[in-house]
Design an enzyme around this catalytic site. Structure first.
Site, PDB file in Angstrom:
ATOM      1  N   HIS A  56     -43.335  -6.229 -46.620  1.00  0.00           N
ATOM      2  CA  HIS A  56     -41.924  -6.620 -46.717  1.00  0.00           C
ATOM      3  C   HIS A  56     -41.815  -8.036 -47.259  1.00  0.00           C
ATOM      4  CE1 HIS A  56     -43.016  -8.260 -42.798  1.00  0.00           C
ATOM      5  NE2 HIS A  56     -41.863  -8.902 -42.688  1.00  0.00           N
ATOM      6  N   HIS A  58     -40.570 -11.004 -46.317  1.00  0.00           N
ATOM      7  CA  HIS A  58     -40.528 -12.285 -45.599  1.00  0.00           C
ATOM      8  C   HIS A  58     -41.621 -13.246 -46.070  1.00  0.00           C
ATOM      9  CE1 HIS A  58     -38.060 -10.497 -42.047  1.00  0.00           C
ATOM     10  NE2 HIS A  58     -37.300 -10.926 -43.030  1.00  0.00           N
ATOM     11  N   ASP A  60     -43.495 -15.340 -44.617  1.00  0.00           N
ATOM     12  CA  ASP A  60     -44.765 -15.417 -43.883  1.00  0.00           C
ATOM     13  C   ASP A  60     -45.653 -14.192 -44.125  1.00  0.00           C
ATOM     14  OD1 ASP A  60     -42.977 -13.833 -42.390  1.00  0.00           O
ATOM     15  OD2 ASP A  60     -43.997 -14.281 -40.507  1.00  0.00           O
ATOM     16  N   HIS A  61     -45.233 -13.344 -45.072  1.00  0.00           N
ATOM     17  CA  HIS A  61     -46.071 -12.225 -45.506  1.00  0.00           C
ATOM     18  C   HIS A  61     -46.350 -12.286 -47.011  1.00  0.00           C
ATOM     19  CE1 HIS A  61     -45.888  -9.834 -41.700  1.00  0.00           C
ATOM     20  NE2 HIS A  61     -44.937 -10.727 -41.512  1.00  0.00           N
ATOM     21  N   HIS A 114     -36.597  -3.849 -39.531  1.00  0.00           N
ATOM     22  CA  HIS A 114     -36.899  -5.291 -39.540  1.00  0.00           C
ATOM     23  C   HIS A 114     -36.343  -5.883 -40.839  1.00  0.00           C
ATOM     24  CE1 HIS A 114     -39.129  -8.992 -38.852  1.00  0.00           C
ATOM     25  NE2 HIS A 114     -39.722  -8.855 -40.022  1.00  0.00           N
ATOM     26  N   ASP A 133     -44.361  -5.884 -39.804  1.00  0.00           N
ATOM     27  CA  ASP A 133     -43.551  -6.352 -38.672  1.00  0.00           C
ATOM     28  C   ASP A 133     -42.666  -5.246 -38.094  1.00  0.00           C
ATOM     29  OD1 ASP A 133     -44.682  -8.802 -39.012  1.00  0.00           O
ATOM     30  OD2 ASP A 133     -42.870  -9.819 -39.705  1.00  0.00           O
ATOM     31  N   HIS A 171     -48.495  -9.746 -36.509  1.00  0.00           N
ATOM     32  CA  HIS A 171     -48.481 -10.939 -35.648  1.00  0.00           C
ATOM     33  C   HIS A 171     -49.257 -10.723 -34.360  1.00  0.00           C
ATOM     34  CE1 HIS A 171     -45.392 -13.369 -37.760  1.00  0.00           C
ATOM     35  NE2 HIS A 171     -44.910 -12.187 -38.133  1.00  0.00           N
TER      36      HIS A 171
HETATM   37 ZN   LIG Z   1     -41.039 -10.170 -41.105  1.00  0.00          ZN
END
Ligand SMILES: [Zn+2]
Length: 255
Positions: A56, A58, A60-61, A114, A133, A171
């Site tokens: 996805h 985001h 942090d990915h 998400h 996530d 995570h």
């Molecule tokens: Zn995420």
């Protein structure tokens, strides 16, 4: 030969994971939270990066994609619905599309909630699923873009995978998730056993993932919204599972 994986921490509590095909030498990074830990894992294994499979959009990915692609000239595969929000995409995929990493054969499972275009990658023969996530051990992602109903349906799709499927998530949140799960199912013996195991893993500096779908089903309250005892514990006996799920997710947000 069987697929090999290597798990490592990125940023604060993100997991990076490499998926390696020993036959062809192909190696995929599932998401790319940041470049340096991915490069360090490649160096430690001697594997060469050929693909990045994005779950996805985001940051942090996806933060490491551009630097990794520049260095390794790897292919970037991303969900079609979010491709415009992800850098350097070469190939977009949708539900049931096949994704090869060397000779390892994966397929796409759309898991919106998400984010609305979130996908998971399932390597059936290797009994591996990379779920980003959407699902965490004893938890699930926040419902940021979608609806609780959408997220519940996505979680059920993952729950329907074979019990011996190993789940890699985005995570390390397991300990906090367990503290919350006890408030929903204080008498769940499988959850209590998992709590003991996780305490030991963390004390020894070990990751708490991967976990199997079979184990998660028995202890993760977010996969258990259609269990009568769970519905009753949040005051929603007899109500639809999606409504029970929404209540559990709302309680977790406040926890
Ligand atoms: Zn995420």
């Amino acid at each position: 030969m069987r697929a090999e994986t290597r798990l490592f921490l990125c940023l604060k509590d993100n997991y990076g994971v490499l998926l390696h095909d020993p036959d062809s030498g192909a190696t995929a990074s599932i998401d790319a939270p940041e470049a340096a830990p991915v490069e360090a894992a490649l160096k430690a294994t001697g594997w060469k990066l050929t693909d990045i499979l994005v779950t996805h959009h985001h940051g942090d990915h996806t933060g490491g994609i551009v630097a990794l692609k520049e260095k390794y000239k790897c292919r970037v595969v991303a969900p079609a619905a979010e491709a415009s929000a992800i850098p350097a995409v070469d190939e977009t995929v949708r539900e049931s599309d096949k994704v090869m990493v060397g000779k390892l054969s994966g397929s796409v499972i759309e898991t919106p909630g998400h984010t609305n275009g979130h996908i998971a990658y399932w390597f059936h023969a290797d009994k591996l699923a990379f779920v980003g996530d959407t699902l965490f051990s004893i938890g699930c992602g926040r419902v940021i873009e979608g609806t609780p109903e959408m997220m519940w349906r996505s979680l059920v799709k993952l729950r329907d995978l074979p019990n011996d499927t190993e789940i890699y998530c985005g995570h390390e949140y397991t300990a906090a998730n367990i503290r919350f799960a006890h408030t929903i199912e204080p008498d769940n013996a499988v959850l209590a056993a998992r709590a003991t195991q996780v305490k030991q893993q963390i004390a020894q500096g070990e990751p708490t993932i991967p976990v199997t779908i079979g184990d998660e089903k028995l202890a993760n309250p977010f996969l258990r919204a259609d269990v009568a005892e769970v519905a009753a514990s949040v005051g929603l006996a007899g109500k639809p599972a999606a409504q029970v799920f929404a209540e559990i997710r709302a309680r977790k947000n406040r926890f």
